[in-house]
Design a protein around this motif. Sequence first.
Motif, PDB file in Angstrom:
ATOM      1  N   THR A 182       3.512   6.318  -7.862  1.00 35.55           N
ATOM      2  CA  THR A 182       2.113   5.916  -7.956  1.00 35.55           C
ATOM      3  C   THR A 182       1.886   4.781  -6.953  1.00 35.55           C
ATOM      4  OG1 THR A 182       2.492   4.210  -9.620  1.00 35.55           O
ATOM      5  CG2 THR A 182       2.070   6.470 -10.435  1.00 35.55           C
ATOM      6  N   GLU A 183       0.634   4.468  -6.701  1.00 34.85           N
ATOM      7  CA  GLU A 183       0.339   3.376  -5.772  1.00 34.85           C
ATOM      8  C   GLU A 183       0.945   2.061  -6.269  1.00 34.85           C
ATOM      9  OE1 GLU A 183      -3.457   0.996  -3.771  1.00 34.85           O
ATOM     10  OE2 GLU A 183      -3.838   2.641  -5.165  1.00 34.85           O
ATOM     11  N   ALA A 184       0.842   1.806  -7.569  1.00 33.32           N
ATOM     12  CA  ALA A 184       1.383   0.565  -8.129  1.00 33.32           C
ATOM     13  C   ALA A 184       2.910   0.537  -8.031  1.00 33.32           C
ATOM     14  CB  ALA A 184       0.931   0.409  -9.580  1.00 33.32           C
ATOM     15  N   GLU A 185       3.555   1.669  -8.330  1.00 34.68           N
ATOM     16  CA  GLU A 185       5.014   1.726  -8.214  1.00 34.68           C
ATOM     17  C   GLU A 185       5.452   1.488  -6.779  1.00 34.68           C
ATOM     18  OE1 GLU A 185       6.022   4.915 -11.792  1.00 34.68           O
ATOM     19  OE2 GLU A 185       5.751   5.626  -9.742  1.00 34.68           O
ATOM     20  N   ASP A 186       4.755   2.072  -5.836  1.00 38.64           N
ATOM     21  CA  ASP A 186       5.104   1.892  -4.427  1.00 38.64           C
ATOM     22  C   ASP A 186       4.931   0.435  -4.004  1.00 38.64           C
ATOM     23  OD1 ASP A 186       5.963   3.043  -1.900  1.00 38.64           O
ATOM     24  OD2 ASP A 186       3.920   2.627  -1.208  1.00 38.64           O
ATOM     25  N   ARG A 187       3.845  -0.179  -4.431  1.00 40.77           N
ATOM     26  CA  ARG A 187       3.594  -1.578  -4.072  1.00 40.77           C
ATOM     27  C   ARG A 187       4.684  -2.481  -4.649  1.00 40.77           C
ATOM     28  NH1 ARG A 187      -1.725  -4.069  -3.718  1.00 40.77           N
ATOM     29  NH2 ARG A 187      -2.324  -2.022  -2.934  1.00 40.77           N
ATOM     30  N   LEU A 188       5.050  -2.268  -5.913  1.00 45.75           N
ATOM     31  CA  LEU A 188       6.095  -3.096  -6.508  1.00 45.75           C
ATOM     32  C   LEU A 188       7.445  -2.820  -5.841  1.00 45.75           C
ATOM     33  CD1 LEU A 188       6.934  -5.225  -8.519  1.00 45.75           C
ATOM     34  CD2 LEU A 188       7.150  -3.429 -10.255  1.00 45.75           C
ATOM     35  N   TRP A 189       7.711  -1.569  -5.527  1.00 44.09           N
ATOM     36  CA  TRP A 189       8.983  -1.228  -4.864  1.00 44.09           C
ATOM     37  C   TRP A 189       9.102  -1.960  -3.531  1.00 44.09           C
ATOM     38  CZ3 TRP A 189      13.652  -0.355  -5.604  1.00 44.09           C
ATOM     39  CH2 TRP A 189      14.487   0.221  -4.640  1.00 44.09           C
ATOM     40  N   GLN A 190       8.026  -2.092  -2.805  1.00 41.28           N
ATOM     41  CA  GLN A 190       8.077  -2.803  -1.525  1.00 41.28           C
ATOM     42  C   GLN A 190       8.474  -4.265  -1.718  1.00 41.28           C
ATOM     43  OE1 GLN A 190       8.112  -1.095   1.280  1.00 41.28           O
ATOM     44  NE2 GLN A 190       7.784   0.655  -0.067  1.00 41.28           N
ATOM     45  N   ALA A 191       8.135  -4.844  -2.882  1.00 41.52           N
ATOM     46  CA  ALA A 191       8.508  -6.232  -3.177  1.00 41.52           C
ATOM     47  C   ALA A 191       9.944  -6.345  -3.701  1.00 41.52           C
ATOM     48  CB  ALA A 191       7.537  -6.818  -4.201  1.00 41.52           C
ATOM     49  N   LEU A 192      10.442  -5.271  -4.324  1.00 44.78           N
ATOM     50  CA  LEU A 192      11.768  -5.324  -4.966  1.00 44.78           C
ATOM     51  C   LEU A 192      12.901  -4.803  -4.096  1.00 44.78           C
ATOM     52  CD1 LEU A 192      10.878  -3.967  -8.531  1.00 44.78           C
ATOM     53  CD2 LEU A 192      11.100  -6.359  -7.813  1.00 44.78           C
ATOM     54  N   ARG A 193      12.614  -3.880  -3.219  1.00 41.67           N
ATOM     55  CA  ARG A 193      13.672  -3.174  -2.485  1.00 41.67           C
ATOM     56  C   ARG A 193      14.447  -4.098  -1.550  1.00 41.67           C
ATOM     57  NH1 ARG A 193      11.476  -0.243   2.615  1.00 41.67           N
ATOM     58  NH2 ARG A 193      13.422   0.837   2.279  1.00 41.67           N
ATOM     59  N   ASP A 194      15.644  -3.691  -1.231  1.00 43.67           N
ATOM     60  CA  ASP A 194      16.508  -4.420  -0.288  1.00 43.67           C
ATOM     61  C   ASP A 194      16.730  -5.881  -0.682  1.00 43.67           C
ATOM     62  OD1 ASP A 194      16.702  -2.119   1.319  1.00 43.67           O
ATOM     63  OD2 ASP A 194      14.895  -2.670   2.439  1.00 43.67           O
ATOM     64  N   ARG A 195      16.802  -6.119  -2.000  1.00 45.57           N
ATOM     65  CA  ARG A 195      17.050  -7.482  -2.514  1.00 45.57           C
ATOM     66  C   ARG A 195      16.008  -8.489  -2.040  1.00 45.57           C
ATOM     67  NH1 ARG A 195      22.142  -8.043  -4.927  1.00 45.57           N
ATOM     68  NH2 ARG A 195      23.540  -6.303  -4.530  1.00 45.57           N
TER      69      ARG A 195
END
Length: 117
Positions: A17-30
């Motif tokens: 989802t758009e929200a999941e993608d946005r949060l993933w961009q903040a969480l990914r790659d430590r």
Amino acid sequence: MNTKLQDFARTMRKQPTEAEDRLWQALRDRRLMRLKFRRQMPVGRFIADFICLEARLIVEVDGSQHGGSLRDSERDQELTRRGFRVLRFWNDDVLRELDSVCDTIVAVAREQGLRME
């Protein structure tokens, strides 16, 4: 492990989802305080939206269909029995207040006793 569940998790990773993608961009790659998160990972018979194994923390991003969901309550109880702390955020909160959501995640990880830089 259940291959159907793994396949479904893989599909969900490809269609966030758009929200999941946005949060993933903040969480990914430590990116968030060097915490290692994975997304759409099977845990028992469930799939966690985001999971940090070192903090025993699961982050769920929910739409309105989850409001007052008995299944979500049962799911949270099962994940808690497995030793995880479960945080739930509404899609709108992630989209409008991403910094606050990330601050909450960091605060809970710190409560779990992690050393973070």
